[in-house]
Design a protein around this motif. Sequence first.
Motif, mmCIF file in Angstrom:
data_model
loop_
_atom_site.group_PDB
_atom_site.id
_atom_site.type_symbol
_atom_site.label_atom_id
_atom_site.label_comp_id
_atom_site.label_asym_id
_atom_site.label_seq_id
_atom_site.Cartn_x
_atom_site.Cartn_y
_atom_site.Cartn_z
ATOM 1 N N ASP A 198 13.783 -1.776 -8.537
ATOM 2 C CA ASP A 198 12.939 -1.156 -7.516
ATOM 3 C C ASP A 198 13.511 -1.416 -6.134
ATOM 4 O O ASP A 198 14.026 -2.509 -5.843
ATOM 5 C CB ASP A 198 11.512 -1.714 -7.576
ATOM 6 C CG ASP A 198 10.825 -1.408 -8.899
ATOM 7 O OD1 ASP A 198 11.318 -0.516 -9.618
ATOM 8 O OD2 ASP A 198 9.829 -2.069 -9.229
ATOM 9 N N PHE A 199 13.386 -0.395 -5.269
ATOM 10 C CA PHE A 199 13.816 -0.528 -3.879
ATOM 11 C C PHE A 199 12.808 0.179 -2.991
ATOM 12 O O PHE A 199 12.302 1.254 -3.337
ATOM 13 C CB PHE A 199 15.201 0.089 -3.673
ATOM 14 C CG PHE A 199 15.569 0.288 -2.216
ATOM 15 C CD1 PHE A 199 16.117 -0.744 -1.490
ATOM 16 C CD2 PHE A 199 15.341 1.508 -1.581
ATOM 17 C CE1 PHE A 199 16.434 -0.574 -0.148
ATOM 18 C CE2 PHE A 199 15.661 1.684 -0.249
ATOM 19 C CZ PHE A 199 16.214 0.643 0.475
ATOM 20 N N HIS A 200 12.481 -0.418 -1.860
ATOM 21 C CA HIS A 200 11.670 0.278 -0.863
ATOM 22 C C HIS A 200 11.951 -0.307 0.518
ATOM 23 O O HIS A 200 12.470 -1.411 0.662
ATOM 24 C CB HIS A 200 10.174 0.175 -1.193
ATOM 25 C CG HIS A 200 9.595 -1.195 -1.033
ATOM 26 N ND1 HIS A 200 9.596 -2.122 -2.050
ATOM 27 C CD2 HIS A 200 8.997 -1.802 0.017
ATOM 28 C CE1 HIS A 200 9.028 -3.238 -1.636
ATOM 29 N NE2 HIS A 200 8.652 -3.071 -0.386
ATOM 30 N N GLN A 201 11.636 0.504 1.522
ATOM 31 C CA GLN A 201 11.785 0.075 2.906
ATOM 32 C C GLN A 201 10.602 -0.816 3.266
ATOM 33 O O GLN A 201 9.459 -0.396 3.185
ATOM 34 C CB GLN A 201 11.810 1.295 3.830
ATOM 35 C CG GLN A 201 12.983 2.222 3.617
ATOM 36 C CD GLN A 201 14.215 1.781 4.392
ATOM 37 O OE1 GLN A 201 14.153 0.840 5.180
ATOM 38 N NE2 GLN A 201 15.327 2.455 4.171
ATOM 39 N N ASP A 202 10.900 -2.024 3.672
ATOM 40 C CA ASP A 202 9.845 -2.932 4.096
ATOM 41 C C ASP A 202 9.911 -3.076 5.613
ATOM 42 O O ASP A 202 10.803 -2.508 6.263
ATOM 43 C CB ASP A 202 10.019 -4.290 3.419
ATOM 44 C CG ASP A 202 8.677 -4.892 3.008
ATOM 45 O OD1 ASP A 202 7.709 -4.673 3.754
ATOM 46 O OD2 ASP A 202 8.605 -5.551 1.963
ATOM 47 N N ALA A 203 8.983 -3.821 6.178
ATOM 48 C CA ALA A 203 8.944 -3.997 7.628
ATOM 49 C C ALA A 203 8.467 -5.391 7.970
ATOM 50 O O ALA A 203 7.663 -5.986 7.257
ATOM 51 C CB ALA A 203 8.037 -2.954 8.268
ATOM 52 N N ILE A 204 8.972 -5.898 9.097
ATOM 53 C CA ILE A 204 8.590 -7.218 9.603
ATOM 54 C C ILE A 204 7.940 -7.020 10.961
ATOM 55 O O ILE A 204 8.511 -6.380 11.846
ATOM 56 C CB ILE A 204 9.815 -8.144 9.726
ATOM 57 C CG1 ILE A 204 10.523 -8.278 8.371
ATOM 58 C CG2 ILE A 204 9.412 -9.503 10.261
ATOM 59 C CD1 ILE A 204 11.876 -8.958 8.464
ATOM 60 N N LEU A 205 6.744 -7.577 11.126
ATOM 61 C CA LEU A 205 6.035 -7.480 12.396
ATOM 62 C C LEU A 205 5.286 -8.779 12.632
ATOM 63 O O LEU A 205 4.534 -9.240 11.775
ATOM 64 C CB LEU A 205 5.058 -6.299 12.372
ATOM 65 C CG LEU A 205 4.289 -6.039 13.676
ATOM 66 C CD1 LEU A 205 5.259 -5.645 14.789
ATOM 67 C CD2 LEU A 205 3.253 -4.953 13.486
ATOM 68 N N ASP A 206 5.532 -9.363 13.810
ATOM 69 C CA ASP A 206 4.869 -10.620 14.191
ATOM 70 C C ASP A 206 5.080 -11.713 13.152
ATOM 71 O O ASP A 206 4.167 -12.489 12.839
ATOM 72 C CB ASP A 206 3.371 -10.391 14.398
ATOM 73 C CG ASP A 206 3.081 -9.395 15.515
ATOM 74 O OD1 ASP A 206 3.923 -9.284 16.427
ATOM 75 O OD2 ASP A 206 2.037 -8.721 15.462
ATOM 76 N N GLY A 207 6.277 -11.776 12.604
ATOM 77 C CA GLY A 207 6.602 -12.840 11.652
ATOM 78 C C GLY A 207 6.027 -12.658 10.279
ATOM 79 O O GLY A 207 6.026 -13.597 9.482
ATOM 80 N N LEU A 208 5.526 -11.456 9.972
ATOM 81 C CA LEU A 208 4.940 -11.193 8.663
ATOM 82 C C LEU A 208 5.632 -10.012 8.018
ATOM 83 O O LEU A 208 6.099 -9.088 8.695
ATOM 84 C CB LEU A 208 3.446 -10.896 8.789
ATOM 85 C CG LEU A 208 2.543 -12.047 9.265
ATOM 86 C CD1 LEU A 208 1.140 -11.538 9.509
ATOM 87 C CD2 LEU A 208 2.536 -13.178 8.249
ATOM 88 N N LEU A 209 5.686 -10.042 6.684
ATOM 89 C CA LEU A 209 6.230 -8.938 5.911
ATOM 90 C C LEU A 209 5.069 -7.998 5.591
ATOM 91 O O LEU A 209 4.142 -8.367 4.872
ATOM 92 C CB LEU A 209 6.882 -9.470 4.633
ATOM 93 C CG LEU A 209 7.910 -8.578 3.930
ATOM 94 C CD1 LEU A 209 9.099 -8.312 4.826
ATOM 95 C CD2 LEU A 209 8.370 -9.234 2.636
#
Length: 945
Positions: free
Chosen positions: A561-572
């Motif tokens: 599995d692959f997906h685009q993740d994101a990091i914001l304010d030190g959280l996934l």
Amino acid sequence: MNTDQFTALSWLNSSPINQGLMAAQLGSSNQGSLDLELPPEFSGNHTVSFEPQSFLVPGWSGEGLLSRPGFCIKRAHNALIADAKNQFKEIINRNKSHQKIVFSEFLNYIEFKNIHTNKLDNSTKFSNYISTSKQYAPEIDNFIDLYCFRSVTVYLYKARFLLALATKLEISVDKIDLHNPNSVLSRIFKTGSSTELKCESFKIHQYSWYRPSINTSESVTDIKNNLARISTTEMMKLATYDLSELEYSHSYSHKSFGLFVNSLLTSLPTWLENDGEEQGTPFENLFKTRSKEKLTTLSTKFSGNNLSSLSLSHWMAQENNVLEDWQKVICPEFSGSEFFHGKYTKICQEIQFLTFLIELSTFQGHDVLPLICSVMNDKHLKSSANEAGQMSIFNNSEIKETSQVFDRIVLNLTELPKKNPHHYLMSQISSQLKELDKSGYLYVFTNQKFFVPSQSDKIEHFLKDTKIEALFNFDQLTGRGEIASYLYIFKKRKHFSKPAFLTPIASSDKESCLSFRWNGNLEIFNKFHSFVGELHRFMDQKSPSSTPIYQGEPAEGVTFDFHQDAILDGLLLSSTSNDSSNITHPNFFKNLTTSCTPFDTFFQIETLSSEYNSGRKNRVTSELLGITIRNEERFPLLLIVNYTNPKNIILELTSSDVYQAKLEQYGMAYFQYFGLIPKRNDINLNVFREYFNTQLGKQIIQLFLNGGYTKIKSKLRSLLIPKFFLENQHIPEHLLESFNVFNLTSSEILNSHPETLKENYEKSAMLLDSIVKKYSWHTMSMLSHFKTGLNNSLEKLDQTPAEIFKNPVIVEQLIKSSSYNIYPKNEDIFPKIPLKNPSDIHLPLTSIETGLEPDNNTHYIQLISGDKVIVQLYTSDLLAKFMKFILSSAVDMPVSSILQNLKVPSSKELESILINHTSLRDSISHLEKNCNSRILSILTNNINS
């Protein structure tokens, strides 16, 4: 003696007939003389089928077994160790510097073994003790045995390199040359020449003293005849002093894992950095000539746990890939604890690398000496000075040696302290980043999650100087053995100088992060190789920025599995969850990729944002041609992507005629606009709007549109939409009458009694449950239409429309309330009669208007006859609306009669009645929430079906 090669499987699969021995002859053989008593069920004519290959690990080719040359070398190795122990007393007093080197090694040994000794506290005492004692203390004897073992092993690595190099260069090596390999190698790699070899393992160090004595002539002969014939696996096994104390891992030492790490070190950075560049097809790559230019050296450090296993898998993978076209060569350095995996491991692995370069030059078509020298010189040019962007104008030997930096660092942290493991993880990462080149990559294998909510502030601060390019999650991959649960790939950020007069503005920027997750069960670890192959196919066919989601099944029972993740304010933001409704949950992720279709299946998508600045020019050109149609008018629909809140990207679907108004309202800083042309005539826009607003739809939008404001069009085109939106089967006509409640308008909803509305909805919902599976699209269309009416009703309740006074609940309360004449005296109403002719008061009422006095902010209602204002009644906004509602049915009545007979509640009581209409509001809100849950249920059930 039969010299035919022994092949285990051919022997195990063979039968007596295949071996030339008939079954009848077995009885007279030695094996047949055994008196075996079989159980009754196996006696008589029953044949027992024995398949030994079922008990061997598939994919294993016997790498861990010693060959016949390996046994010869092992015997010679033991003989040389005994010889080295005999020489040890002599070399300890060779000179003061050597005494200090050996004593320093002894101090490292007793520190590693946690041995305390006060007698031997300096090199002189230690040397005298060795020279004068007839019998050593156990710890001293063990140290001498280990020290001699290591010295002899380093000698064997040098001799192996010399024999391989001599074969490549077609020069003869006599037995006398093997007594001092350094002498021959110094003549090949001459100092100051173009073939000077800058290599620490060939300098003087604590293990370089040993040379075989004349008494080991037979053993040296065995070395000359057999050393070049043993495998790397055998050599590393011989180089291990005590296998029982070895931190060994079957998973980390497997060739498949080595191939995986090699792909991470070489292919993954290229894939990330060359995003968007066109790659040749496999057919075109077939005809590419193998490059004979200088190979790029990737200085790579391996650190942490299981270094012996990591080194074994690394060399097996390197030898496996030697036939491929190489543009980069990994130059490894295995660095661990000072004594256990310190200088000794570094020296052995460096010579092993030199030996591998000989094999590489053969298959890659390079001249062996230039290849070895250029690669090793490049390795030692890496330093902290280079990392800072500075170069020395002096020769390297004329300046003080600086610490080396690496292009790649692999850190394996499977053993973590029980107390504060996250702090330990971050400190280890920070320490390794100091040795990483400014454009290098750090790979961290660990069982500790990096993104922990309680540590978000520290992580956010840490990520200001470091970027996470990708992460791998192996947590749901059973049978992986000792391999860590997570892999994080870090890179240093590039900082640019800012003007001193600019004050930085604090902001929360969402940053993309590539997320890989491997799931399933590895019945045998050799199955791990299928993931490596799938990773290569994925990188060959997909782009990191324009591939929001991907799933593959490299083998039965496992998923990639692959997906685009994101990091914001030190959280996934899209971290894995045990919630089965989360799109990153393994089961839901799999179903999502098979039960959805791209957005461009329904719409043709074109960008409108780029025409904002050139809109005037386009219109002028069109007018010159006699055409005044704007470009956006070609599209009946408008899709707006709202990036105002990075945590909640919103899609707004509307008609294109509001494009200019939306453009003026929103601007272009955080909004992008796209024109849509439907590819089907039966598309229900409400269904798409509902899908975008559900929890599931929002997760998918975040997943696909994450990663900044670039390439939005390609991301939109691949946005996943449930396939059942295409299967628009209609509910039969004879059943539609049962769902009339879903066709109510907002006015009809407001005029309904709450209990009646709720009862009708529940009856329809029960029937809906029985047909929803067959008519999912039509059911969701009805629910979305009904939900829109409910939302409009709630909005109207906030604005107090005239329809609210028709509601049975409101009417019932109004009837029970007290009422008062509006004229001549009412505390809430102040009449004003602007008549010149008093008789006009008897004129018929023709129209009613409400208004607001701007001076004193007072609401009023005007009773009009023809074009004359007969009476103005100043009152509250709510009472004015109520009187207008009542008088709408009194048209053509004399105004005088209205003034005399009209009675209304007090303003406070009317306001109290409307404020307390909670039953209606609660009923509508409850139905709206129920519609939401049913819509989400339809989506998830169709995806999981």
